[in-house]
Design a protein around this motif. Structure first.
Motif, PDB file in Angstrom:
ATOM      1  N   ARG A 200       0.869  -1.029  -0.012  1.00 20.62           N
ATOM      2  CA  ARG A 200       0.035   0.159  -0.034  1.00 20.62           C
ATOM      3  C   ARG A 200       0.826   1.243   0.144  1.00 20.62           C
ATOM      4  NH1 ARG A 200      -5.360   1.378   1.640  1.00 20.62           N
ATOM      5  NH2 ARG A 200      -5.569   3.091   2.809  1.00 20.62           N
ATOM      6  N   THR A 283       4.350   2.926  12.692  1.00 22.49           N
ATOM      7  CA  THR A 283       3.544   1.812  13.543  1.00 22.49           C
ATOM      8  C   THR A 283       4.197   0.826  14.382  1.00 22.49           C
ATOM      9  OG1 THR A 283       3.042   0.542  11.853  1.00 22.49           O
ATOM     10  CG2 THR A 283       1.625   2.506  11.645  1.00 22.49           C
ATOM     11  N   THR A 289       2.099   5.931   9.089  1.00 21.32           N
ATOM     12  CA  THR A 289       0.730   6.421   9.553  1.00 21.32           C
ATOM     13  C   THR A 289       0.689   8.058   9.195  1.00 21.32           C
ATOM     14  OG1 THR A 289      -0.178   4.871  10.763  1.00 21.32           O
ATOM     15  CG2 THR A 289      -1.460   6.707  10.597  1.00 21.32           C
ATOM     16  N   ARG A 297      -6.266  10.560  11.026  1.00 24.34           N
ATOM     17  CA  ARG A 297      -5.445   9.591  10.724  1.00 24.34           C
ATOM     18  C   ARG A 297      -5.740   8.802   9.769  1.00 24.34           C
ATOM     19  NH1 ARG A 297      -1.993   9.229  15.233  1.00 24.34           N
ATOM     20  NH2 ARG A 297      -1.549   7.064  14.595  1.00 24.34           N
ATOM     21  N   ASP A 299      -5.198   5.230   7.313  1.00 27.83           N
ATOM     22  CA  ASP A 299      -4.861   3.704   7.336  1.00 27.83           C
ATOM     23  C   ASP A 299      -3.600   3.456   7.050  1.00 27.83           C
ATOM     24  OD1 ASP A 299      -7.226   3.056   8.075  1.00 27.83           O
ATOM     25  OD2 ASP A 299      -7.723   2.347   6.226  1.00 27.83           O
TER      26      ASP A 299
END
Length: 462
Positions: A200, A283, A289, A297, A299
């Protein structure tokens, strides 16, 4: 010591505009010396060699440079085709530098420019003194050169914008540097592809470079499950978000915007609007993040691609007297013509030595660097700039003042200022748009046609 005609005009940067400047100087009977920090011509262009330009060859070859090359038997590429950055460097820029021969010096980084024996405070006999340039060579040795004039065509490639919407790095941005890139990735390279495949990725930016990255990641997503992009925009989405589309008179750029829209429409990317990043948090599991100024915030993501524009490096010009616009860092006479608060690409008027001049007589910032932080530069504009500047240095004021360029109406361009103002309505050429009242995650309804097989990049200045 007073300035003499025996001294060269020093050109900083062996990129498209710098090499064009040298070609025009030779045509005027003036000795150029081009200083390039890299080991070959067009170091910056080679940095995005995998990206296809949205200008054809006919718009990428300077007339004086083409004439110089033609005398060597050089074969001009097909005028109607679109080169990649690598093509531009190998088929035009490096051959041009080779023709210039020892007038181009590689591995020479300019670290300072001043007047001989005069810092920026001293008035006495200032304009009678030559310019002095300090260089650092690749082996670390230092050197001083003298010049009758200086043309700074060093571009903006080395100073990309940060994640932070306030122009400063976001909190945690430096700490996350191993997973942050400021360039359009070459996803045809297996090692680079492995970095993004199945992951991602946040893409931050709203210009042609962001379009390129989104389209490329969408292509990977078709073959690599789990690959997904999150497109972070500081403003909202409107009819102008994806550029000029079919109305753009640079068709490849219009197709690029449509390819980015297709990436969102087909679910390969989500668009997050009205989001201004304040912090990048780790994280603890190798993910990041993004936290907005409003506390929102997002994902977690695995990678971040930051394409928030470029800015000029003015540090080595600190002892010279510059007249720069306080917002764009462009010459004060040029800034109103290119201000993205007021102009799109299609309304930038061709300009020359008068708009590019500074209180330091004989100094010119040209090419991408002359535009400061404005995003609307085209290669043709740079070629017209140096034609005018070299004519002025040769004392041909009539030619210097003449406009010899007609720019295409180039569609809607992104930018800063009002372009990001939620209160600035409309979708006209000025770049205004209606932003969402609060950050939102959305997919755009409808289906858009895909873009070219290899999309273009706006940071190339083509």
């Amino acid at each position: 010591m007073t300035i003499t005609a025996d001294l060269p005009v020093v050109v900083i940067g062996a990129g498209p505009t710098g090499l064009a400047a040298a070609s025009h100087l030779i045509g005027r009977g003036i000795e150029p010396l081009v200083l390039e920090t890299g080991p070959s011509a067009a170091t910056a262009v080679r940095g995005w060699a995998h990206v296809r330009l949205f200008s054809t060859w006919s718009e990428l070859i300077d007339p004086a440079a083409g004439k110089l090359l033609a005398s060597t038997g050089w074969t001009e590429p097909d005028a109607d085709t679109y080169p990649t950055g690598g093509d531009w460097a190998e088929r035009y820029l490096q051959p041009l530098a080779d023709v210039l021969g020892d007038k181009v010096r590689y591995g020479a980084t300019v670290t300072g420019v001043s007047r001989l024996g005069r810092d920026r405070i001293v008035d006495a006999e200032r304009e009678e003194q030559p310019f002095t340039l300090r260089l650092t060579r690749t082996d670390g040795t230092e050197e001083r050169l003298l010049a009758r004039a200086v043309i700074d065509a060093s571009g903006t490639w080395s100073t990309p914008g940060p994640i932070g919407a306030d122009g400063l790095p976001a909190l945690g941005e430096h700490a996350a540097s191993a997973r942050v890139s400021y360039r359009v990735p070459d996803l045809r390279d297996p090692a680079v592809r492995a970095r993004y495949a199945g992951r991602r990725t946040a893409v931050i930016g709203s210009g042609a470079s962001a379009f390129t990255a989104l389209a490329a990641l969408a292509d990977v997503a078709k073959d690599e499950p789990g690959t997904h992009a999150v497109w972070i925009l500081r403003r909202g989405i409107s009819g102008s978000t994806f550029g000029g589309g079919s109305a753009d008179q640079l068709p490849a750029r219009g197709a690029l915007g449509l390819a980015a829209k297709a990436a969102v429409d087909h679910g390969y990317a989500d668009a997050v609007t009205g989001f201004r990043t304040e912090t990048v948090e780790s994280t603890g599991n190798d993910r990041l993040t993004l936290v907005g100024e409003d506390g929102r915030r997002l994902d977690p993501v695995d990678e971040i691609i930051v394409l928030t524009g470029l800015r000029p490096d003015l540090s080595f010009l600190s002892e010279l007297r510059l007249a720069l616009d306080e917002r764009l860092q462009a010459p004060v006479e040029l800034a109103p013509l290119i201000d993205p608060n007021q102009h799109s690409c299609g309304t930038v008027y061709p300009h020359g030595h008068r708009e590019l001049s500074h209180p330091e007589q004989g100094l010119y910032l040209v090419g991408m660097k002359s535009y400061g932080r404005a995003p609307t530069f085209l290669a043709m504009t740079g070629y017209e700039q140096v034609r005018s500047v070299t004519a002025a240095l040769a004392g041909d004021t009539e030619a210097a003042d003449r406009v010899e360029l007609t720019l295409p109406e180039t569609g809607v361009c992104g930018g800063a200022g009002l372009f990001e103002d939620p209160a600035a309505g409309g979708t006209g050429d000025g770049g205004g748009c209606c932003a969402a009242p609060a950050p939102a995650l959305l997919q755009i309804a409808g289906t858009a046609p895909g873009g070219p097989a290899e999309a273009a990049d706006g940071c190339c200045g083509a």
